[in-house]
Design an enzyme around this catalytic site. Structure first.
Site, PDB file in Angstrom:
ATOM      1  N   MET A 127      -9.257 -18.141 -37.740  1.00  0.00           N
ATOM      2  CA  MET A 127      -8.313 -17.036 -37.572  1.00  0.00           C
ATOM      3  C   MET A 127      -7.936 -16.844 -36.111  1.00  0.00           C
ATOM      4  O   MET A 127      -6.792 -16.497 -35.802  1.00  0.00           O
ATOM      5  CB  MET A 127      -8.877 -15.744 -38.160  1.00  0.00           C
ATOM      6  CG  MET A 127      -9.021 -15.780 -39.670  1.00  0.00           C
ATOM      7  SD  MET A 127      -7.548 -16.333 -40.562  1.00  0.00           S
ATOM      8  CE  MET A 127      -6.349 -15.142 -40.040  1.00  0.00           C
ATOM      9  N   GLU A 128      -8.870 -17.095 -35.215  1.00  0.00           N
ATOM     10  CA  GLU A 128      -8.574 -16.965 -33.789  1.00  0.00           C
ATOM     11  C   GLU A 128      -7.556 -18.005 -33.336  1.00  0.00           C
ATOM     12  O   GLU A 128      -6.620 -17.696 -32.593  1.00  0.00           O
ATOM     13  CB  GLU A 128      -9.873 -17.058 -32.976  1.00  0.00           C
ATOM     14  CG  GLU A 128     -10.758 -15.833 -33.086  1.00  0.00           C
ATOM     15  CD  GLU A 128     -11.436 -15.620 -34.438  1.00  0.00           C
ATOM     16  OE1 GLU A 128     -11.928 -14.508 -34.696  1.00  0.00           O
ATOM     17  OE2 GLU A 128     -11.487 -16.569 -35.262  1.00  0.00           O
TER      18      GLU A 128
ATOM     19  N   LEU B 105     -11.294  -7.258 -41.493  1.00  0.00           N
ATOM     20  CA  LEU B 105     -12.494  -7.947 -41.978  1.00  0.00           C
ATOM     21  C   LEU B 105     -12.913  -9.152 -41.139  1.00  0.00           C
ATOM     22  O   LEU B 105     -13.888  -9.816 -41.467  1.00  0.00           O
ATOM     23  CB  LEU B 105     -12.359  -8.355 -43.453  1.00  0.00           C
ATOM     24  CG  LEU B 105     -11.915  -7.236 -44.413  1.00  0.00           C
ATOM     25  CD1 LEU B 105     -11.780  -7.783 -45.824  1.00  0.00           C
ATOM     26  CD2 LEU B 105     -12.849  -6.050 -44.362  1.00  0.00           C
ATOM     27  N   CYS B 106     -12.175  -9.461 -40.055  1.00  0.00           N
ATOM     28  CA  CYS B 106     -12.607 -10.530 -39.151  1.00  0.00           C
ATOM     29  C   CYS B 106     -13.742 -10.011 -38.272  1.00  0.00           C
ATOM     30  O   CYS B 106     -13.705  -8.871 -37.801  1.00  0.00           O
ATOM     31  CB  CYS B 106     -11.456 -10.988 -38.257  1.00  0.00           C
ATOM     32  SG  CYS B 106     -10.381 -12.178 -39.032  1.00  0.00           S
ATOM     33  N   HIS B 107     -14.716 -10.875 -38.033  1.00  0.00           N
ATOM     34  CA  HIS B 107     -15.822 -10.519 -37.158  1.00  0.00           C
ATOM     35  C   HIS B 107     -15.390 -10.644 -35.690  1.00  0.00           C
ATOM     36  O   HIS B 107     -14.681 -11.597 -35.349  1.00  0.00           O
ATOM     37  CB  HIS B 107     -17.011 -11.467 -37.388  1.00  0.00           C
ATOM     38  CG  HIS B 107     -17.633 -11.321 -38.732  1.00  0.00           C
ATOM     39  ND1 HIS B 107     -17.121 -11.953 -39.852  1.00  0.00           N
ATOM     40  CD2 HIS B 107     -18.711 -10.619 -39.151  1.00  0.00           C
ATOM     41  CE1 HIS B 107     -17.876 -11.642 -40.892  1.00  0.00           C
ATOM     42  NE2 HIS B 107     -18.842 -10.841 -40.503  1.00  0.00           N
TER      43      HIS B 107
ATOM     44  N   ASP C 204      10.145 -13.476 -27.940  1.00  0.00           N
ATOM     45  CA  ASP C 204      10.428 -12.229 -27.223  1.00  0.00           C
ATOM     46  C   ASP C 204      11.081 -12.495 -25.870  1.00  0.00           C
ATOM     47  O   ASP C 204      12.049 -11.828 -25.496  1.00  0.00           O
ATOM     48  CB  ASP C 204       9.143 -11.422 -27.039  1.00  0.00           C
ATOM     49  CG  ASP C 204       9.393 -10.115 -26.316  1.00  0.00           C
ATOM     50  OD1 ASP C 204      10.279  -9.353 -26.748  1.00  0.00           O
ATOM     51  OD2 ASP C 204       8.714  -9.857 -25.304  1.00  0.00           O
TER      52      ASP C 204
END
Length: 162
Positions: free
Chosen positions: A113-114, A75-77, A128
């Site tokens: 969100m980014e 749902l993120c653009h 990692d």
């Protein structure tokens, strides 16, 4: 507290329509940290890691992740980011690395969100690259620090009551 915007009247998930929103300058800054053994941090900072420059790799991973956020988070653009910065700061006193990411754009929706994705993936990349020498590393404190722009205006973490 406002209503959840990603649910319709029937409670079904949907992508918010931002078509009628005004284009504004927007930015968001997020942070995270990864704790590790002191010798692991020394190995990274000294440049002695056999995999190469751990910080450079984590920085690039964070930048790439910010650009792919809409592919990772439902749902993120998809956004046309104009700036992504990822900073990694070693903290020898606390045996950790502080990670900060800032994302910017001129658009109709925010970039929180980014920025959060950037710091998360940068931390995962550090893990990692170093897991062969330190499996006990701990990623923590992933949080939004600040957002600017948009209808709701500026927000800073110290303004939040958690």
């Amino acid at each position: 507290m406002s209503e959840l915007t990603h649910l319709n009247a029937a409670g079904e998930a949907h992508m918010v329509d931002v078509g009628s929103k005004q284009v504004t300058e927007r930015s968001a800054t997020a942070s995270a940290q990864i704790r590790m053994l002191p010798q692991t941090l020394t190995l990274i900072v000294s440049g002695g890691h056999k995999k190469g420059d751990v910080f450079a790799t984590a920085r690039i991973a964070g930048i790439m992740a910010a650009k792919k956020t809409s592919d990772l988070i439902p749902l993120c653009h998809p956004l046309a980011l104009t700036k992504i910065s990822v900073e990694l700061t070693p903290d020898t006193d606390n045996s950790c690395v502080h990670i900060t990411a800032t994302c910017k754009l001129a658009g109709k929706t925010g970039v929180e969100m980014e920025a959060l994705t950037a710091v998360s993936v940068a931390a995962l990349t550090l893990y990692d690259m170093c897991k062969a020498v330190d499996k006990a590393m701990v990623i923590s404190e992933v949080k939004l620090m600040e957002k600017l722009g948009g209808k709701s205006g500026p927000w800073q973490a110290e303004d939040a009551a958690i």
